[in-house]
Scaffold this motif. Sequence first.
Motif, PDB file in Angstrom:
ATOM      1  N   ILE A  79       0.852  -1.183   0.000  1.00 36.26           N
ATOM      2  CA  ILE A  79       0.000   0.000   0.000  1.00 36.26           C
ATOM      3  C   ILE A  79       0.893   1.239   0.000  1.00 36.26           C
ATOM      4  O   ILE A  79       1.729   1.420   0.882  1.00 36.26           O
ATOM      5  N   PHE A  80       0.695   2.083  -1.006  1.00 35.10           N
ATOM      6  CA  PHE A  80       1.502   3.280  -1.173  1.00 35.10           C
ATOM      7  C   PHE A  80       0.714   4.521  -0.747  1.00 35.10           C
ATOM      8  O   PHE A  80      -0.524   4.459  -0.594  1.00 35.10           O
ATOM      9  N   PRO A  81       1.390   5.660  -0.543  1.00 30.93           N
ATOM     10  CA  PRO A  81       0.669   6.897  -0.247  1.00 30.93           C
ATOM     11  C   PRO A  81      -0.424   7.171  -1.281  1.00 30.93           C
ATOM     12  O   PRO A  81      -0.235   6.934  -2.463  1.00 30.93           O
ATOM     13  N   LYS A  82      -1.565   7.626  -0.815  1.00 30.29           N
ATOM     14  CA  LYS A  82      -2.753   7.935  -1.616  1.00 30.29           C
ATOM     15  C   LYS A  82      -3.540   6.695  -2.048  1.00 30.29           C
ATOM     16  O   LYS A  82      -4.643   6.821  -2.583  1.00 30.29           O
ATOM     17  N   ASP A  83      -3.001   5.485  -1.850  1.00 28.97           N
ATOM     18  CA  ASP A  83      -3.768   4.282  -2.178  1.00 28.97           C
ATOM     19  C   ASP A  83      -5.003   4.194  -1.291  1.00 28.97           C
ATOM     20  O   ASP A  83      -4.939   4.469  -0.084  1.00 28.97           O
ATOM     21  N   LYS A  84      -6.121   3.800  -1.885  1.00 26.90           N
ATOM     22  CA  LYS A  84      -7.358   3.563  -1.134  1.00 26.90           C
ATOM     23  C   LYS A  84      -7.861   2.169  -1.496  1.00 26.90           C
ATOM     24  O   LYS A  84      -8.382   1.958  -2.586  1.00 26.90           O
ATOM     25  N   ILE A  85      -7.667   1.250  -0.572  1.00 21.45           N
ATOM     26  CA  ILE A  85      -8.048  -0.143  -0.794  1.00 21.45           C
ATOM     27  C   ILE A  85      -9.358  -0.406  -0.064  1.00 21.45           C
ATOM     28  O   ILE A  85      -9.471  -0.135   1.129  1.00 21.45           O
ATOM     29  N   LYS A  86     -10.358  -0.928  -0.774  1.00 20.27           N
ATOM     30  CA  LYS A  86     -11.654  -1.180  -0.146  1.00 20.27           C
ATOM     31  C   LYS A  86     -12.067  -2.623  -0.380  1.00 20.27           C
ATOM     32  O   LYS A  86     -12.181  -3.078  -1.516  1.00 20.27           O
ATOM     33  N   THR A  87     -12.293  -3.336   0.704  1.00 21.36           N
ATOM     34  CA  THR A  87     -12.765  -4.720   0.654  1.00 21.36           C
ATOM     35  C   THR A  87     -14.130  -4.779   1.322  1.00 21.36           C
ATOM     36  O   THR A  87     -14.269  -4.429   2.503  1.00 21.36           O
ATOM     37  N   THR A  88     -15.132  -5.219   0.570  1.00 16.03           N
ATOM     38  CA  THR A  88     -16.505  -5.289   1.076  1.00 16.03           C
ATOM     39  C   THR A  88     -17.073  -6.664   0.763  1.00 16.03           C
ATOM     40  O   THR A  88     -16.971  -7.131  -0.376  1.00 16.03           O
ATOM     41  N   PHE A  89     -17.638  -7.318   1.771  1.00 14.40           N
ATOM     42  CA  PHE A  89     -18.301  -8.588   1.485  1.00 14.40           C
ATOM     43  C   PHE A  89     -19.364  -8.887   2.523  1.00 14.40           C
ATOM     44  O   PHE A  89     -19.383  -8.323   3.627  1.00 14.40           O
ATOM     45  N   SER A  90     -20.271  -9.790   2.149  1.00 16.79           N
ATOM     46  CA  SER A  90     -21.348 -10.202   3.040  1.00 16.79           C
ATOM     47  C   SER A  90     -21.509 -11.714   2.987  1.00 16.79           C
ATOM     48  O   SER A  90     -21.245 -12.348   1.963  1.00 16.79           O
ATOM     49  N   LEU A  91     -21.917 -12.275   4.112  1.00 18.89           N
ATOM     50  CA  LEU A  91     -22.203 -13.700   4.212  1.00 18.89           C
ATOM     51  C   LEU A  91     -23.628 -13.878   4.712  1.00 18.89           C
ATOM     52  O   LEU A  91     -24.039 -13.226   5.681  1.00 18.89           O
ATOM     53  N   GLU A  92     -24.360 -14.766   4.064  1.00 21.12           N
ATOM     54  CA  GLU A  92     -25.715 -15.106   4.513  1.00 21.12           C
ATOM     55  C   GLU A  92     -25.869 -16.617   4.458  1.00 21.12           C
ATOM     56  O   GLU A  92     -25.697 -17.224   3.395  1.00 21.12           O
ATOM     57  N   ASN A  93     -26.155 -17.213   5.604  1.00 18.52           N
ATOM     58  CA  ASN A  93     -26.252 -18.679   5.707  1.00 18.52           C
ATOM     59  C   ASN A  93     -25.008 -19.349   5.121  1.00 18.52           C
ATOM     60  O   ASN A  93     -25.098 -20.316   4.368  1.00 18.52           O
ATOM     61  N   SER A  94     -23.835 -18.825   5.455  1.00 27.04           N
ATOM     62  CA  SER A  94     -22.589 -19.282   4.847  1.00 27.04           C
ATOM     63  C   SER A  94     -21.455 -19.286   5.867  1.00 27.04           C
ATOM     64  O   SER A  94     -21.562 -18.697   6.941  1.00 27.04           O
ATOM     65  N   SER A  95     -20.369 -19.937   5.461  1.00 26.40           N
ATOM     66  CA  SER A  95     -19.155 -19.958   6.272  1.00 26.40           C
ATOM     67  C   SER A  95     -17.968 -19.673   5.365  1.00 26.40           C
ATOM     68  O   SER A  95     -17.912 -20.155   4.231  1.00 26.40           O
ATOM     69  N   LEU A  96     -17.014 -18.881   5.865  1.00 29.36           N
ATOM     70  CA  LEU A  96     -15.877 -18.486   5.053  1.00 29.36           C
ATOM     71  C   LEU A  96     -14.623 -18.349   5.903  1.00 29.36           C
ATOM     72  O   LEU A  96     -14.654 -17.751   6.982  1.00 29.36           O
ATOM     73  N   VAL A  97     -13.519 -18.890   5.384  1.00 27.49           N
ATOM     74  CA  VAL A  97     -12.183 -18.603   5.897  1.00 27.49           C
ATOM     75  C   VAL A  97     -11.527 -17.672   4.885  1.00 27.49           C
ATOM     76  O   VAL A  97     -11.545 -17.934   3.685  1.00 27.49           O
ATOM     77  N   ILE A  98     -10.966 -16.570   5.372  1.00 30.72           N
ATOM     78  CA  ILE A  98     -10.338 -15.608   4.470  1.00 30.72           C
ATOM     79  C   ILE A  98      -9.013 -15.154   5.072  1.00 30.72           C
ATOM     80  O   ILE A  98      -8.885 -14.998   6.285  1.00 30.72           O
ATOM     81  N   THR A  99      -8.020 -14.967   4.206  1.00 31.60           N
ATOM     82  CA  THR A  99      -6.714 -14.537   4.670  1.00 31.60           C
ATOM     83  C   THR A  99      -6.045 -13.680   3.617  1.00 31.60           C
ATOM     84  O   THR A  99      -6.513 -13.587   2.476  1.00 31.60           O
ATOM     85  N   THR A 100      -4.948 -13.045   3.995  1.00 30.78           N
ATOM     86  CA  THR A 100      -4.118 -12.323   3.045  1.00 30.78           C
ATOM     87  C   THR A 100      -3.042 -13.264   2.524  1.00 30.78           C
ATOM     88  O   THR A 100      -2.697 -14.252   3.167  1.00 30.78           O
ATOM     89  N   GLU A 101      -2.517 -12.949   1.349  1.00 30.55           N
ATOM     90  CA  GLU A 101      -1.507 -13.807   0.746  1.00 30.55           C
ATOM     91  C   GLU A 101      -0.200 -13.769   1.532  1.00 30.55           C
ATOM     92  O   GLU A 101       0.494 -14.775   1.682  1.00 30.55           O
ATOM     93  N   SER A 102       0.134 -12.611   2.052  1.00 28.17           N
ATOM     94  CA  SER A 102       1.372 -12.428   2.805  1.00 28.17           C
ATOM     95  C   SER A 102       1.240 -11.129   3.596  1.00 28.17           C
ATOM     96  O   SER A 102       0.167 -10.526   3.660  1.00 28.17           O
ATOM     97  N   ALA A 103       2.334 -10.698   4.195  1.00 32.51           N
ATOM     98  CA  ALA A 103       2.317  -9.475   4.986  1.00 32.51           C
ATOM     99  C   ALA A 103       1.870  -8.278   4.150  1.00 32.51           C
ATOM    100  O   ALA A 103       2.129  -8.204   2.948  1.00 32.51           O
ATOM    101  N   THR A 104       1.183  -7.334   4.800  1.00 29.52           N
ATOM    102  CA  THR A 104       0.776  -6.098   4.154  1.00 29.52           C
ATOM    103  C   THR A 104       1.835  -5.035   4.416  1.00 29.52           C
ATOM    104  O   THR A 104       2.088  -4.650   5.560  1.00 29.52           O
ATOM    105  N   LYS A 105       2.473  -4.559   3.342  1.00 34.19           N
ATOM    106  CA  LYS A 105       3.573  -3.593   3.470  1.00 34.19           C
ATOM    107  C   LYS A 105       3.043  -2.184   3.202  1.00 34.19           C
ATOM    108  O   LYS A 105       2.351  -1.952   2.212  1.00 34.19           O
ATOM    109  N   ILE A 106       3.393  -1.264   4.107  1.00 34.73           N
ATOM    110  CA  ILE A 106       2.975   0.125   3.971  1.00 34.73           C
ATOM    111  C   ILE A 106       4.207   0.971   3.683  1.00 34.73           C
ATOM    112  O   ILE A 106       5.139   1.033   4.487  1.00 34.73           O
ATOM    113  N   TYR A 107       4.209   1.635   2.534  1.00 33.30           N
ATOM    114  CA  TYR A 107       5.407   2.324   2.055  1.00 33.30           C
ATOM    115  C   TYR A 107       5.512   3.752   2.596  1.00 33.30           C
ATOM    116  O   TYR A 107       4.510   4.350   2.994  1.00 33.30           O
ATOM    117  N   PRO A 108       6.736   4.305   2.620  1.00 34.36           N
ATOM    118  CA  PRO A 108       6.962   5.638   3.192  1.00 34.36           C
ATOM    119  C   PRO A 108       6.162   6.728   2.495  1.00 34.36           C
ATOM    120  O   PRO A 108       5.838   6.630   1.312  1.00 34.36           O
TER     121      PRO A 108
END
Length: 248
Positions: free
Chosen positions: A42-71
């Motif tokens: 994630i770089f300066p000015k980046d805007k990352i939006k993750t939106t989701f919904s579950l209904e009568n469901s089950s989910l495992v969710i993860t990131t691929e690796s560490a989230t790096k935040i740049y100077p």
Amino acid sequence: MSINFAFIDGKFSLNKLNLPSRHYHFNENENYIKLLNIGEGIFPKDKIKTTFSLENSSLVITTESATKIYPSKKEFGINSINIELKNSNLEFINDELILFKDSKYIQLFKLNFDESSTFFYVDILSRGRSFENFDFSNMLIKNTFKQENNLEYIEKFDVQGDELKDYINRKNSQNFIFAKIYLKVKNSEEFLSKIHDSFESFAFSSNKKLILGVISSDNMFDLKEKISNIWELYRKNINKKRFILGKQ
């Protein structure tokens, strides 16, 4: 950059995807989504939006690796997460957050759930790259948990790297990696008692709808083992076997 998806009765639907947001959906045994890295982080000015919904469901969710935040000299990188749960189970296992020297980061996390839903959510904060020691500029976090749109728990903090470094030095602690865990189960009194057998730093939210905890360590492997042990207790509570994220 954004992704919006849903599971209804266990079936996946992708509602919106703005590249370079990416994901991979596995469903061999149970629904599992891996959020793939967006560029190098994630770089300066980046805007990352993750939106989701579950209904009568089950989910495992993860990131691929560490989230790096740049100077950044001025602008913040922003990560926004919005989740709705209805009669569902969510297990959200984040990898660590790595704030580079002079980075600025905002996280806005919102989870709205109903009485019948359960969840396990974890955030991990490292001290930065291996040669850094909480050298980031600012980290602003707002995590909000609501039950059927009624506020259950909210936390807001604005932390500077120097403040966090000073706090750890004053505590004379060797532990410099932290994880915050938020979870909801149905037999919460019994579950909290089991956690306290190994971890005392867990407690109820004010209305006892959530269990909140903080754990720390001096190395990432040990911290993730602790998280895995607590997660395994959670999965036993919802009658599920140990889940392997495929990152070993």
